[in-house]
Write a protein that holds these residues in place. Structure first.
Motif, PDB file in Angstrom:
ATOM      1  N   UNK A  56      -5.910   9.678  -0.250  1.00  0.00           N
ATOM      2  CA  UNK A  56      -6.847   9.188  -1.264  1.00  0.00           C
ATOM      3  C   UNK A  56      -6.256   9.153  -2.672  1.00  0.00           C
ATOM      4  N   UNK A  57      -5.303  10.030  -2.988  1.00  0.00           N
ATOM      5  CA  UNK A  57      -4.668   9.987  -4.306  1.00  0.00           C
ATOM      6  C   UNK A  57      -3.968   8.651  -4.528  1.00  0.00           C
ATOM      7  N   UNK A  58      -3.454   8.042  -3.448  1.00  0.00           N
ATOM      8  CA  UNK A  58      -2.816   6.728  -3.571  1.00  0.00           C
ATOM      9  C   UNK A  58      -3.842   5.652  -3.921  1.00  0.00           C
ATOM     10  N   UNK A  59      -5.083   5.806  -3.407  1.00  0.00           N
ATOM     11  CA  UNK A  59      -6.129   4.862  -3.764  1.00  0.00           C
ATOM     12  C   UNK A  59      -6.374   4.902  -5.282  1.00  0.00           C
ATOM     13  N   UNK A  60      -6.456   6.122  -5.817  1.00  0.00           N
ATOM     14  CA  UNK A  60      -6.739   6.265  -7.249  1.00  0.00           C
ATOM     15  C   UNK A  60      -5.597   5.713  -8.094  1.00  0.00           C
ATOM     16  N   UNK A  61      -4.366   5.971  -7.671  1.00  0.00           N
ATOM     17  CA  UNK A  61      -3.222   5.430  -8.409  1.00  0.00           C
ATOM     18  C   UNK A  61      -3.258   3.904  -8.425  1.00  0.00           C
ATOM     19  N   UNK A  62      -3.625   3.304  -7.282  1.00  0.00           N
ATOM     20  CA  UNK A  62      -3.699   1.844  -7.201  1.00  0.00           C
ATOM     21  C   UNK A  62      -4.802   1.304  -8.109  1.00  0.00           C
ATOM     22  N   UNK A  63      -5.923   1.999  -8.157  1.00  0.00           N
ATOM     23  CA  UNK A  63      -7.024   1.576  -9.036  1.00  0.00           C
ATOM     24  C   UNK A  63      -6.585   1.658 -10.494  1.00  0.00           C
ATOM     25  N   UNK A  64      -5.923   2.745 -10.860  1.00  0.00           N
ATOM     26  CA  UNK A  64      -5.429   2.877 -12.238  1.00  0.00           C
ATOM     27  C   UNK A  64      -4.479   1.721 -12.574  1.00  0.00           C
ATOM     28  N   UNK A  65      -3.620   1.387 -11.627  1.00  0.00           N
ATOM     29  CA  UNK A  65      -2.676   0.303 -11.864  1.00  0.00           C
ATOM     30  C   UNK A  65      -3.368  -1.034 -12.058  1.00  0.00           C
ATOM     31  N   UNK A  66      -4.418  -1.278 -11.285  1.00  0.00           N
ATOM     32  CA  UNK A  66      -5.160  -2.542 -11.421  1.00  0.00           C
ATOM     33  C   UNK A  66      -5.813  -2.648 -12.796  1.00  0.00           C
ATOM     34  N   UNK A  67      -6.466  -1.593 -13.227  1.00  0.00           N
ATOM     35  CA  UNK A  67      -7.139  -1.641 -14.530  1.00  0.00           C
ATOM     36  C   UNK A  67      -6.122  -1.712 -15.671  1.00  0.00           C
ATOM     37  N   UNK A  68      -5.005  -0.990 -15.538  1.00  0.00           N
ATOM     38  CA  UNK A  68      -4.003  -0.995 -16.602  1.00  0.00           C
ATOM     39  C   UNK A  68      -3.418  -2.383 -16.827  1.00  0.00           C
ATOM     40  N   UNK A  69      -3.390  -3.202 -15.752  1.00  0.00           N
ATOM     41  CA  UNK A  69      -2.813  -4.541 -15.854  1.00  0.00           C
ATOM     42  C   UNK A  69      -3.792  -5.567 -16.421  1.00  0.00           C
ATOM     43  N   UNK A  70      -5.052  -5.184 -16.600  1.00  0.00           N
ATOM     44  CA  UNK A  70      -6.047  -6.103 -17.164  1.00  0.00           C
ATOM     45  C   UNK A  70      -5.887  -6.208 -18.680  1.00  0.00           C
ATOM     46  N   UNK A  71      -6.224  -7.365 -19.219  1.00  0.00           N
ATOM     47  CA  UNK A  71      -6.300  -7.550 -20.658  1.00  0.00           C
ATOM     48  C   UNK A  71      -7.316  -6.541 -21.224  1.00  0.00           C
ATOM     49  N   UNK A  72      -6.924  -5.716 -22.187  1.00  0.00           N
ATOM     50  CA  UNK A  72      -7.857  -4.724 -22.740  1.00  0.00           C
ATOM     51  C   UNK A  72      -9.165  -5.327 -23.238  1.00  0.00           C
TER      52      UNK A  72
END
Length: 365
Positions: free
Chosen positions: A52-68
């Motif tokens: 599950x920690x990998x799920x959270x890392x992937x979610x963080x990566x998706x949001x970080x790549x969005x235009x602020x």
């Protein structure tokens, strides 16, 4: 909230990837998408797990790549998740072991004893609407007791994958009826936990105490301020009840009224229809699930869909996107060569220990 029209975001926790979409409901436009691949821990015993920690890392990566600027305009977020996964949590909400997934067939031996404890498969269907299949969450609990006793001893809460993401986002535990009906513990006719199935699965403990409250489809929960800050979201964001991936797909395709039928071809392949009354098979020929709008979603699932094409491509050393060219270069019918693609075992038909078969081989093939 930043200036601009409020947006909504959808977050899908799939088997192979996490996907994020940002949608403008006013213009009915998708404004941005992001995705991050996930690894699968596969064992020779049929186990299929993820951290599950990998799920959270992937979610963080998706949001970080969005235009602020887009992130700041998101007003609400809904989570869709792969069904049936078993996320064991301790009393503080910490994950105790890798999550066993929907495609994990290592628990097939635990299905029969659960059903036997209530009088067999037919009695199980009479009690809750579904038999206990290897993919469902229920059999993962006695498997954990047998193979990870230290986890079973510390187990205080059970989450499905999308429930775990909601817990991380909001600090609150809940489950909605669509995803809950894939546990094997929900009486789909009454939308309540079945005491008989809970006792049959864990006669030595109060299993109901490990399960979260069930909420209605329109439930909204505020995001944790710390998570909002970490993801670059407004602290005013609300998180919806969300649901299992099939239930969310039904909403997305408009399969929320009688007469609609939807097919989804992903890692698994599913075919489902909406009903405003429970649709239970006496023989368990289909999954008698609830949907995530207050109705029901009778469903058939095959465990080997696009995962089969990807595994075949890997076995024969070509990329999946090159498959069409290989097909075009060979005559129709492949000279009578037929692949039964039960590479991960199978759920429809119920053959969790099934294997892939290549039939029709000749010296000329």
């Amino acid at each position: 909230m930043h200036d601009g029209q409020a947006l909504v975001a959808g977050l899908d926790l799939g088997t192979q990837s996490v996907k994020l979409v940002v949608y403008d409901p006013a213009s009915r436009e998708v404004l941005a998408t992001q995705g991050r691949a996930l690894d699968l821990i596969a064992g020779a015993d049929g186990s299929r797990e993820q951290h599950p920690a990998d799920w959270l890392d992937a979610i963080r990566g998706c949001f970080a790549a969005l235009d602020p600027a887009l992130r700041g305009r998101i007003a609400a977020l809904g989570v869709s998740g792969q069904q049936h996964g078993f996320v064991p949590l301790d009393a503080q909400g910490a994950v105790l072991a890798p999550a066993k997934l929907w495609c994990d067939t290592s628990t097939s031996a635990q299905c029969g004893p659960i059903m036997d404890a209530v009088g067999g498969a037919a009695a199980c269907i009479a009690q809750a609407g579904n038999p206990i299949l290897a993919g469902y969450t229920a059999s993962k609990l006695p498997w954990t007791k047998a193979h990870r006793p230290e986890v079973y001893a510390r187990l205080a809460a059970i989450a499905l994958p999308h429930d775990y993401i909601n817990l991380w986002l909001t600090g609150q535990r809940w489950m909605e009826h669509g995803d809950a009906s894939g546990t094997g513990w929900l009486d789909v006719r009454t939308r309540t936990w079945s005491p008989a199935l809970l006792r049959a699965t864990a006669p030595d403990r109060d299993l109901a105490a490990c399960l979260p409250p069930l909420v209605e489809p329109d439930a909204l929960v505020p995001v944790l301020p710390a998570i909002a800050e970490e993801l670059g979201l407004s602290p005013d964001v609300r998180v919806s009840a969300g649901g299992g991936d099939n239930m969310m797909a039904a909403i997305g395709t408009g399969c929320v009224a009688p007469g609609r039928l939807a097919m989804s071809l992903g890692t698994s392949g599913t075919l489902f229809a909406y009903s405003d009354v429970p649709v239970v098979s006496d023989t368990g020929a289909w999954a008698a699930f609830c949907d995530s709008t207050g109705g029901w979603l009778p469903l058939i699932c095959t465990m080997n869909c696009t995962v089969a094409t990807e595994q075949v491509a890997r076995m024969f050393g070509f990329a999946t996107r090159e498959g069409d060219a290989h097909i075009d270069a060979t005559p129709p019918g492949a000279g009578g060569l037929t692949l039964l693609p039960f590479l991960n075992g199978e759920r429809t038909p119920d053959l969790p220990l099934g294997r892939g078969v290549l039939a029709g081989l000749t010296p000329q093939t």
